[in-house]
Design a protein around this motif. Structure first.
Motif, PDB file in Angstrom:
ATOM      1  N   PHE A  46     -13.917  40.668 -43.309  1.00 34.90           N
ATOM      2  CA  PHE A  46     -13.634  40.982 -44.703  1.00 34.90           C
ATOM      3  C   PHE A  46     -12.490  41.984 -44.788  1.00 34.90           C
ATOM      4  O   PHE A  46     -11.568  41.824 -45.582  1.00 34.90           O
ATOM      5  CB  PHE A  46     -14.873  41.533 -45.411  1.00 34.90           C
ATOM      6  N   ALA A  47     -12.539  43.010 -43.956  1.00 32.62           N
ATOM      7  CA  ALA A  47     -11.492  44.038 -43.965  1.00 32.62           C
ATOM      8  C   ALA A  47     -10.121  43.427 -43.675  1.00 32.62           C
ATOM      9  O   ALA A  47      -9.126  43.812 -44.293  1.00 32.62           O
ATOM     10  CB  ALA A  47     -11.821  45.136 -42.961  1.00 32.62           C
ATOM     11  N   LYS A  48     -10.072  42.457 -42.771  1.00 38.64           N
ATOM     12  CA  LYS A  48      -8.794  41.807 -42.469  1.00 38.64           C
ATOM     13  C   LYS A  48      -8.301  40.961 -43.642  1.00 38.64           C
ATOM     14  O   LYS A  48      -7.104  40.879 -43.896  1.00 38.64           O
ATOM     15  CB  LYS A  48      -8.932  40.916 -41.235  1.00 38.64           C
ATOM     16  N   GLY A  53      -6.697  46.217 -49.586  1.00 32.90           N
ATOM     17  CA  GLY A  53      -7.705  47.261 -49.453  1.00 32.90           C
ATOM     18  C   GLY A  53      -8.414  47.665 -50.723  1.00 32.90           C
ATOM     19  O   GLY A  53      -8.953  48.762 -50.810  1.00 32.90           O
ATOM     20  N   ASP A  54      -8.485  46.750 -51.720  1.00 33.58           N
ATOM     21  CA  ASP A  54      -9.127  47.111 -52.984  1.00 33.58           C
ATOM     22  C   ASP A  54     -10.616  46.759 -53.034  1.00 33.58           C
ATOM     23  O   ASP A  54     -11.254  46.926 -54.069  1.00 33.58           O
ATOM     24  CB  ASP A  54      -8.391  46.477 -54.163  1.00 33.58           C
ATOM     25  N   GLY A  55     -11.169  46.276 -51.932  1.00 39.33           N
ATOM     26  CA  GLY A  55     -12.603  46.000 -51.882  1.00 39.33           C
ATOM     27  C   GLY A  55     -13.013  44.625 -52.344  1.00 39.33           C
ATOM     28  O   GLY A  55     -14.200  44.314 -52.391  1.00 39.33           O
ATOM     29  N   VAL A  56     -12.060  43.801 -52.727  1.00 36.08           N
ATOM     30  CA  VAL A  56     -12.350  42.418 -53.107  1.00 36.08           C
ATOM     31  C   VAL A  56     -11.292  41.496 -52.503  1.00 36.08           C
ATOM     32  O   VAL A  56     -10.160  41.922 -52.237  1.00 36.08           O
ATOM     33  CB  VAL A  56     -12.389  42.204 -54.645  1.00 36.08           C
ATOM     34  N   ILE A  57     -11.678  40.254 -52.288  1.00 37.11           N
ATOM     35  CA  ILE A  57     -10.725  39.238 -51.852  1.00 37.11           C
ATOM     36  C   ILE A  57     -10.426  38.396 -53.083  1.00 37.11           C
ATOM     37  O   ILE A  57     -11.331  37.822 -53.691  1.00 37.11           O
ATOM     38  CB  ILE A  57     -11.313  38.356 -50.735  1.00 37.11           C
ATOM     39  N   ASN A  58      -9.162  38.364 -53.461  1.00 37.22           N
ATOM     40  CA  ASN A  58      -8.748  37.644 -54.662  1.00 37.22           C
ATOM     41  C   ASN A  58      -7.316  37.168 -54.490  1.00 37.22           C
ATOM     42  O   ASN A  58      -6.711  37.373 -53.432  1.00 37.22           O
ATOM     43  CB  ASN A  58      -8.918  38.545 -55.897  1.00 37.22           C
ATOM     44  N   PRO A  59      -6.744  36.536 -55.505  1.00 36.81           N
ATOM     45  CA  PRO A  59      -5.367  36.044 -55.372  1.00 36.81           C
ATOM     46  C   PRO A  59      -4.348  37.121 -54.997  1.00 36.81           C
ATOM     47  O   PRO A  59      -3.350  36.830 -54.345  1.00 36.81           O
ATOM     48  CB  PRO A  59      -5.071  35.450 -56.753  1.00 36.81           C
ATOM     49  N   ALA A 132     -18.511  31.552 -51.805  1.00 30.82           N
ATOM     50  CA  ALA A 132     -19.015  32.913 -51.624  1.00 30.82           C
ATOM     51  C   ALA A 132     -18.988  33.712 -52.926  1.00 30.82           C
ATOM     52  O   ALA A 132     -19.731  34.681 -53.066  1.00 30.82           O
ATOM     53  CB  ALA A 132     -18.205  33.644 -50.556  1.00 30.82           C
ATOM     54  N   ASP A 133     -18.165  33.296 -53.879  1.00 29.89           N
ATOM     55  CA  ASP A 133     -18.011  34.012 -55.147  1.00 29.89           C
ATOM     56  C   ASP A 133     -19.227  33.741 -56.036  1.00 29.89           C
ATOM     57  O   ASP A 133     -19.203  32.903 -56.929  1.00 29.89           O
ATOM     58  CB  ASP A 133     -16.710  33.552 -55.824  1.00 29.89           C
ATOM     59  N   ALA A 134     -20.287  34.474 -55.797  1.00 31.83           N
ATOM     60  CA  ALA A 134     -21.577  34.229 -56.452  1.00 31.83           C
ATOM     61  C   ALA A 134     -21.505  34.294 -57.976  1.00 31.83           C
ATOM     62  O   ALA A 134     -22.130  33.497 -58.668  1.00 31.83           O
ATOM     63  CB  ALA A 134     -22.623  35.212 -55.929  1.00 31.83           C
ATOM     64  N   GLN A 142     -17.272  42.416 -50.833  1.00 30.13           N
ATOM     65  CA  GLN A 142     -17.809  42.442 -49.479  1.00 30.13           C
ATOM     66  C   GLN A 142     -19.279  42.019 -49.477  1.00 30.13           C
ATOM     67  O   GLN A 142     -19.730  41.313 -48.583  1.00 30.13           O
ATOM     68  CB  GLN A 142     -17.649  43.813 -48.838  1.00 30.13           C
ATOM     69  N   ALA A 143     -20.030  42.426 -50.488  1.00 31.74           N
ATOM     70  CA  ALA A 143     -21.446  42.044 -50.573  1.00 31.74           C
ATOM     71  C   ALA A 143     -21.583  40.526 -50.709  1.00 31.74           C
ATOM     72  O   ALA A 143     -22.434  39.910 -50.052  1.00 31.74           O
ATOM     73  CB  ALA A 143     -22.120  42.753 -51.744  1.00 31.74           C
ATOM     74  N   GLU A 144     -20.765  39.895 -51.560  1.00 31.71           N
ATOM     75  CA  GLU A 144     -20.807  38.439 -51.716  1.00 31.71           C
ATOM     76  C   GLU A 144     -20.415  37.748 -50.415  1.00 31.71           C
ATOM     77  O   GLU A 144     -21.032  36.758 -50.011  1.00 31.71           O
ATOM     78  CB  GLU A 144     -19.864  37.980 -52.833  1.00 31.71           C
ATOM     79  N   PHE A 145     -19.383  38.269 -49.776  1.00 33.10           N
ATOM     80  CA  PHE A 145     -18.883  37.703 -48.528  1.00 33.10           C
ATOM     81  C   PHE A 145     -19.961  37.741 -47.454  1.00 33.10           C
ATOM     82  O   PHE A 145     -20.248  36.752 -46.781  1.00 33.10           O
ATOM     83  CB  PHE A 145     -17.649  38.499 -48.092  1.00 33.10           C
ATOM     84  N   GLN A 146     -20.614  38.899 -47.323  1.00 27.74           N
ATOM     85  CA  GLN A 146     -21.657  39.068 -46.315  1.00 27.74           C
ATOM     86  C   GLN A 146     -22.877  38.218 -46.650  1.00 27.74           C
ATOM     87  O   GLN A 146     -23.477  37.607 -45.770  1.00 27.74           O
ATOM     88  CB  GLN A 146     -22.050  40.534 -46.188  1.00 27.74           C
ATOM     89  N   THR A 147     -23.252  38.156 -47.908  1.00 22.98           N
ATOM     90  CA  THR A 147     -24.404  37.345 -48.322  1.00 22.98           C
ATOM     91  C   THR A 147     -24.177  35.881 -47.976  1.00 22.98           C
ATOM     92  O   THR A 147     -25.075  35.210 -47.456  1.00 22.98           O
ATOM     93  CB  THR A 147     -24.666  37.503 -49.833  1.00 22.98           C
ATOM     94  N   ALA A 148     -22.982  35.370 -48.235  1.00 23.53           N
ATOM     95  CA  ALA A 148     -22.675  33.973 -47.928  1.00 23.53           C
ATOM     96  C   ALA A 148     -22.708  33.719 -46.418  1.00 23.53           C
ATOM     97  O   ALA A 148     -23.248  32.706 -45.965  1.00 23.53           O
ATOM     98  CB  ALA A 148     -21.308  33.600 -48.502  1.00 23.53           C
TER      99      ALA A 148
END
Length: 183
Positions: A46-48, A53-59, A132-134, A142-148
């Protein structure tokens, strides 16, 4: 036109290279994989992927990665990719891919992968992130990513003991192939 080609190439390489990032286990790994190890690896991945570094993966992360890849290919920093820069970058990507493939084969005792790369699995990174985008807000925390990732782990962990064995991975792959073939 050259810049457009480069952006297409950068996007394609980002999607192809990132497809495995959300997977719970390294495909080349032969030994058992624990749920705790998957959680740890997922946090690293997720960190990569969270390029800004804003805590979410988005466009915005995809855009940052594309710009980074373009800048890396634009060796003279003129904002335009020449044919030489484009060819050199493409050749370097092919060499890197070959080295990774050879390293995986070496870890497997000389066995080559049966299929040609990651493209045939359908969907790529975009589809995995969408699943993963619940809350369907267009961002993956990160929580959604890890949950998936842990949900995928739990589906493969047939006996629920918190460890995925080689046999469980093999059974899960066979089941997935069966689903793709409509069996």
């Amino acid at each position: 036109m050259k810049k457009k080609i480069a952006l297409i190439l950068a996007t394609g390489s980002l999607l192809a290279g990132g497809a495995a990032l959300a997977q719970p286990a390294d495909r080349g790994e032969r030994g058992p994989m624990t749920r705790d190890a998957v959680a740890e690896r997922t946090a690293e991945r997720f960190a990569k992927m969270d390029a800004n570094g804003d805590g979410v993966i988005n466009p915005a992360d995809r855009e940052a990665k594309m710009k980074e890849r373009f800048a890396k290919m634009d060796t003279n920093n003129d904002g335009v990719l020449s044919e030489t820069e484009f060819t050199t970058a493409h050749q370097q990507m092919r060499e890197n891919r070959k080295e990774r493939r050879e390293a995986r084969a070496e870890r497997r005792g000389g066995q080559q992968m049966r299929r040609g790369g990651r493209g045939g699995r359908g969907g790529g990174q975009g589809a995995m992130l969408k699943r993963a985008d619940a809350n369907q807000d267009g961002q993956v925390t990160q929580a959604e990513f890890q949950t998936a990732a842990l949900a995928r782990f739990d589906r493969v962990d047939a006996n629920g003991d918190g460890t995925i064995t080689r046999d469980e991975r093999r059974a899960a792959r066979q089941a997935m192939r069966g689903q793709r073939r409509g069996q």
